[in-house]
Motif scaffolding. Structure first.
Motif, short mmCIF file in Angstrom:
data_model
loop_
_atom_site.label_atom_id
_atom_site.label_comp_id
_atom_site.label_asym_id
_atom_site.label_seq_id
_atom_site.Cartn_x
_atom_site.Cartn_y
_atom_site.Cartn_z
N GLU A 16 -1.45 34.48 22.08
CA GLU A 16 -2.65 35.17 21.63
C GLU A 16 -3.82 34.75 22.49
O GLU A 16 -3.91 33.60 22.92
CB GLU A 16 -2.92 34.87 20.16
CG GLU A 16 -1.83 35.42 19.24
CD GLU A 16 -2.09 35.10 17.78
OE1 GLU A 16 -2.98 34.27 17.49
OE2 GLU A 16 -1.41 35.69 16.92
N THR A 18 -8.12 36.14 23.98
CA THR A 18 -9.30 36.99 23.85
C THR A 18 -9.69 37.53 25.22
O THR A 18 -9.70 36.78 26.20
CB THR A 18 -10.48 36.21 23.25
OG1 THR A 18 -10.10 35.69 21.97
CG2 THR A 18 -11.71 37.09 23.08
N ARG A 50 -3.35 45.11 21.60
CA ARG A 50 -4.63 44.82 20.93
C ARG A 50 -4.39 44.60 19.44
O ARG A 50 -3.72 45.40 18.77
CB ARG A 50 -5.61 45.95 21.16
CG ARG A 50 -6.99 45.68 20.57
CD ARG A 50 -8.08 46.55 21.17
NE ARG A 50 -7.67 47.94 21.23
CZ ARG A 50 -8.16 48.83 22.11
NH1 ARG A 50 -9.05 48.44 23.00
NH2 ARG A 50 -7.75 50.07 22.11
N GLU A 51 -4.94 43.52 18.92
CA GLU A 51 -4.74 43.14 17.53
C GLU A 51 -5.33 44.19 16.58
O GLU A 51 -4.73 44.52 15.54
CB GLU A 51 -5.39 41.78 17.29
CG GLU A 51 -5.25 41.23 15.89
CD GLU A 51 -5.95 39.89 15.74
OE1 GLU A 51 -6.96 39.84 15.02
OE2 GLU A 51 -5.49 38.91 16.37
N GLU A 52 -6.49 44.74 16.93
CA GLU A 52 -7.23 45.63 16.03
C GLU A 52 -6.47 46.90 15.66
O GLU A 52 -6.43 47.31 14.49
CB GLU A 52 -8.57 46.00 16.67
CG GLU A 52 -9.44 46.91 15.82
CD GLU A 52 -10.73 47.29 16.54
OE1 GLU A 52 -11.53 48.02 15.92
OE2 GLU A 52 -10.93 46.86 17.70
N ASP A 87 -12.09 41.69 22.63
CA ASP A 87 -10.87 42.16 21.98
C ASP A 87 -9.86 41.01 21.86
O ASP A 87 -9.66 40.25 22.81
CB ASP A 87 -10.22 43.30 22.77
CG ASP A 87 -10.91 44.64 22.53
OD1 ASP A 87 -11.75 44.73 21.62
OD2 ASP A 87 -10.58 45.60 23.26
N LYS A 88 -9.22 40.93 20.70
CA LYS A 88 -8.14 39.97 20.50
C LYS A 88 -6.82 40.66 20.86
O LYS A 88 -6.58 41.80 20.45
CB LYS A 88 -8.08 39.51 19.05
CG LYS A 88 -9.38 38.92 18.52
CD LYS A 88 -9.72 37.61 19.20
CE LYS A 88 -10.97 37.00 18.56
NZ LYS A 88 -11.36 35.72 19.23
N LYS A 90 -2.36 40.21 21.87
CA LYS A 90 -1.14 39.42 22.00
C LYS A 90 -0.55 39.76 23.36
O LYS A 90 -0.38 40.94 23.69
CB LYS A 90 -0.13 39.76 20.90
CG LYS A 90 1.22 39.03 21.10
CD LYS A 90 2.26 39.46 20.09
CE LYS A 90 2.04 38.78 18.77
NZ LYS A 90 3.16 39.05 17.82
#
Length: 243
Positions: A16, A18, A50-52, A87-88, A90
């Protein structure tokens, strides 16, 4: 500065992070396990998710520019919003490609050490590949029969299943402990102040930034496939992995 996650754990397949910077489809992260093209080892591929919203971005090239590892990405869905700073994500490594290069790179250290020990040769160039790799040596005498012996010696080291260890140390500490930092004829850049050492227990320890196995046994074996005379004191060897 990108935190380099593969230095001490080359088996990290997902992580993970950023997004810290985006420019023309190139994404810099605060931390990354992707290997950037360097030192004769090809770059990793894979994807950023993207996590979102779960949007997928294919990683098609990775390079290092200054202190940043930069990931060139292509959106799997062209309608998805582009990645932006903050943006977070993986990161997911293409493991089959990465692991193949790990086997090739550790194999290169094994065979190069054999040839250095037996013939006093240094590496003048190398290029790892998925199907075959090449290593160039500074070697005056070119006895092709000797390479059959070198191949057997390298495979003996592989079969002995030597553990492989990693250390991050200051350049000063590395130079105090080691008679030479690398088998590379060109040496190691003076700009590098923190050294990552790769040790094959009982065989060799040297500076290297590439990805490697935990044990020589994972190489399985090598076969020298071609030898070339590339001019005065420059010999080229190609090898493949045995599966």
């Amino acid at each position: 500065m990108t935190e380099v996650l593969y230095y001490l754990d080359c088996y990290l397949k997902e992580f993970e992070a950023t997004v810290v910077k985006v420019s023309d489809g190139n994404v810099a992260l605060d931390r990354s396990a992707f290997y950037p093209e360097s030192g004769g080892q090809p770059y990793d591929t894979g994807k950023l998710v993207r996590e979102e919203d779960g949007a997928v971005f294919e990683v098609v090239y990775v390079g290092k520019f200054g202190d940043d590892i930069s990931h060139e990405v292509v959106a799997a869905d062209e309608t998805a919003p582009v990645l932006k700073a903050g943006d977070k994500i993986k990161g997911i490594i293409d493991w089959e490609r990465r692991y193949r290069h790990m086997r090739m790179h550790t194999a290169t250290h094994v065979v190069a050490n054999v040839i250095e020990r037996e013939a006093g040769a240094q590496i003048t160039g190398n290029q790892l590949g998925l199907d075959k790799s090449r290593v160039d040596f500074s070697l005056e005498a070119f006895d092709r029969d000797k390479f059959t012996e070198y191949e057997k010696m390298a495979n003996d080291v592989i079969a002995a299943k030597h553990p492989v260890n990693f250390y991050l140390v200051s350049r000063e500490e590395a130079e105090e402990k080691l008679s030479r930092l690398t088998t590379l004829a060109k040496g190691f850049s003076e700009d590098i102040k923190e050294i990552r050492l790769v040790e094959i227990e009982g065989i060799t320890i040297e500076a290297c930034g590439g990805t490697h196995l935990k044990n020589t046994g994972e190489i399985k074996g090598i076969k020298i496939s071609k030898l070339q005379n590339k001019g005065k004191s420059n010999r080229r060897m190609y090898f493949t992995l045995l599966d």
